[in-house]
Design an enzyme around this catalytic site. Sequence first.
Site, mmCIF file in Angstrom:
data_model
loop_
_atom_site.group_PDB
_atom_site.id
_atom_site.type_symbol
_atom_site.label_atom_id
_atom_site.label_comp_id
_atom_site.label_asym_id
_atom_site.label_seq_id
_atom_site.Cartn_x
_atom_site.Cartn_y
_atom_site.Cartn_z
ATOM 1 N N SER A 228 -17.650 1.308 9.427
ATOM 2 C CA SER A 228 -16.772 1.011 10.633
ATOM 3 C C SER A 228 -17.705 0.998 11.998
ATOM 4 O O SER A 228 -18.436 0.403 12.099
ATOM 5 C CB SER A 228 -15.475 1.926 10.877
ATOM 6 O OG SER A 228 -14.609 1.382 11.856
ATOM 7 N N ASP A 398 -8.778 -6.632 5.159
ATOM 8 C CA ASP A 398 -9.434 -6.009 6.208
ATOM 9 C C ASP A 398 -8.913 -6.561 7.375
ATOM 10 O O ASP A 398 -9.751 -7.655 7.796
ATOM 11 C CB ASP A 398 -10.783 -5.417 6.234
ATOM 12 C CG ASP A 398 -10.838 -4.218 7.119
ATOM 13 O OD1 ASP A 398 -10.079 -4.041 8.171
ATOM 14 O OD2 ASP A 398 -11.981 -3.757 7.144
ATOM 15 N N HIS A 424 -9.736 -1.222 5.185
ATOM 16 C CA HIS A 424 -10.627 -0.533 6.199
ATOM 17 C C HIS A 424 -11.003 0.688 5.417
ATOM 18 O O HIS A 424 -12.049 1.014 5.030
ATOM 19 C CB HIS A 424 -10.184 -0.466 7.585
ATOM 20 C CG HIS A 424 -11.365 -0.423 8.327
ATOM 21 N ND1 HIS A 424 -12.228 -1.417 8.719
ATOM 22 C CD2 HIS A 424 -11.628 0.519 9.129
ATOM 23 C CE1 HIS A 424 -13.006 -1.163 9.544
ATOM 24 N NE2 HIS A 424 -12.804 0.153 9.755
#
Length: 599
Positions: A228, A398, A424
């Site tokens: 991320s 995602d 995610h």
Amino acid sequence: MVRIPVLGRLFWREYIALAGSLILIFLEGWIRVITLGLPQPIIRFCYNRSKNLFNVFSSAQGSQSRSKPKSIIRSVAGASDFVDLCALFGYYAEEHVVQTGDGYLLGVHRLCLKKQGEDGMRVNAGRGSLQKKVVYLHHGLLMNSEVWVSLTEKERCLPFMLVERGYDVWLGNNRGNKYSKKSVRFSPASSEFWDFSMDQFAFHDIPDSIDYILATTSQSSLSYVGFSQGTAQAFATLSIHPTLNDKVDVFIALAPAMSPAGLRNGVVDALVRASPEVLFLAFGRRSILSSATMWQSILYPPIFVRIIDMSLSFLFDWSSKNISIDQKLAAYPHLYSFTSTKSVVHWFQIIRNKSFQMFDDDVQAPLSLGASDRYYRVAKFPTRNIKTPIVLVYGGSDSLVDIRVMLKELPRHTVAKEIPHFEHLDFLWGQEVETLVFPHVFEALSEYAGRDHLKSPGLTYKSTGNRHLAVNGSSSYPEDDGDMSDSNLETNKGSARHYMPLPKASPRRFSPTTSRSRKYASPPSSSSTEQTSASMDGASDRRTAAQSKSRGSILGNSIKHTGKRSGSVSSTRSVDSTKRFGEGGISIGASKATTGFST
């Protein structure tokens, strides 16, 4: 008509949503102030009452499931820090401290010894010690290094699996979080301590951590695995530090983040569109959402898990179905860590401007009608300048990843792999992460770790020795300049990927092979090149022609043509699709099953 800044950004419905969200934020802050003064018996009373209420309204089957002994879940959820989490699975973790150039002290963790057979041994500590390749892992937004090891099974824990494969594993932390809440210049109680955004992560935290790790291990390079925001920080720092590309032999981005399209909820989207000053007014100028730890302490864990799931669905439209309830109970207590409001505002600016840019400090005055966009432009991170090999592994479900937009901003040697149903957080705690994600990581590390990619420009992902062409019966290569249109992202499904060797300098003859009728500009022939060179005069023109011929011989297999080749078929992995673009190839593939790979 010129719209008035701030006031002209939102419609009246969005102002109502913004006002309502601010009321909720202030209400939450008021409750937190009250609960800070509550004695422990009252907090315990609230915890027990919430537990009883949950059991009353939950199903009988769920109550029986929760009554079963689950020692590992309680142990992981109750572990106090990174070292304790690793000790639960029998691993010894080292703790290090890195001082950045601007005075922040960052906690860094290290796992270098296998669970069995290496007790007491020295790793990367000079002559006579075990020599291992170094892998660096970095967490996401509002997290710390604990998220990598807060799993209920060792086999689904990426750091542990890397250690067992013989790597020296390091895990970093951002300034301000649980392990990096100290500075030699400012106190965490001051606003100056929290005056940082992703710019500081890119200019200081990541490069300083990498330099410390390489100096400690006496290695020349390491492999970077980010999750991320940890990927965004790598994109940023590699783009602004050219020499850092020499020190990172491969960058593996899990659930990569660069310029998200936006959030799914209208209330939060209104906050994104608002002026940063409004966000500072709502959250303050220090740490953001610091009351999350308070709610965790007074709520029964299943209720806390339910609230987190509802929040993720509310903000991002994630179902969280790929993460088991046991894993949520174990990991969600380690999900949150401190960061600055400014770093979140930075993401809001990126989303609002649809640009992976540095923090915009020049806030316009209210009611200003000047056309400032003509005279002022926020600096973007020059991500196309990255020389380090990049492997993206992203989820097809995602909402924070727009792969087409991302690939346009990355160099042409980028490789992208899709896990179709992943969201995610699944890349950290998903039920099939060890079979769907880890093989991509291990393969990229096997291909690049410890190699000097800058001295081997012909080295591409999925190749060793002779270069290989990944095809689905055949493969086409568009002659474009980074065009990521739908036609160029077309995928071939329904059969396995095959590999066949290509001669290093043999010319390619190409023809369209996909189901759609597609035409690409044919590459210039050698005769046309010679004619062009003959028409030039002067010494500089002759040098240019010579360089062109040399480049053509070196990059005889340059992926700038279209067509197909036939040959022997060999495969150990099935995929949904594959496509490569440009020199070195941008590859898009969707993985199905995945324990074996052919190289």
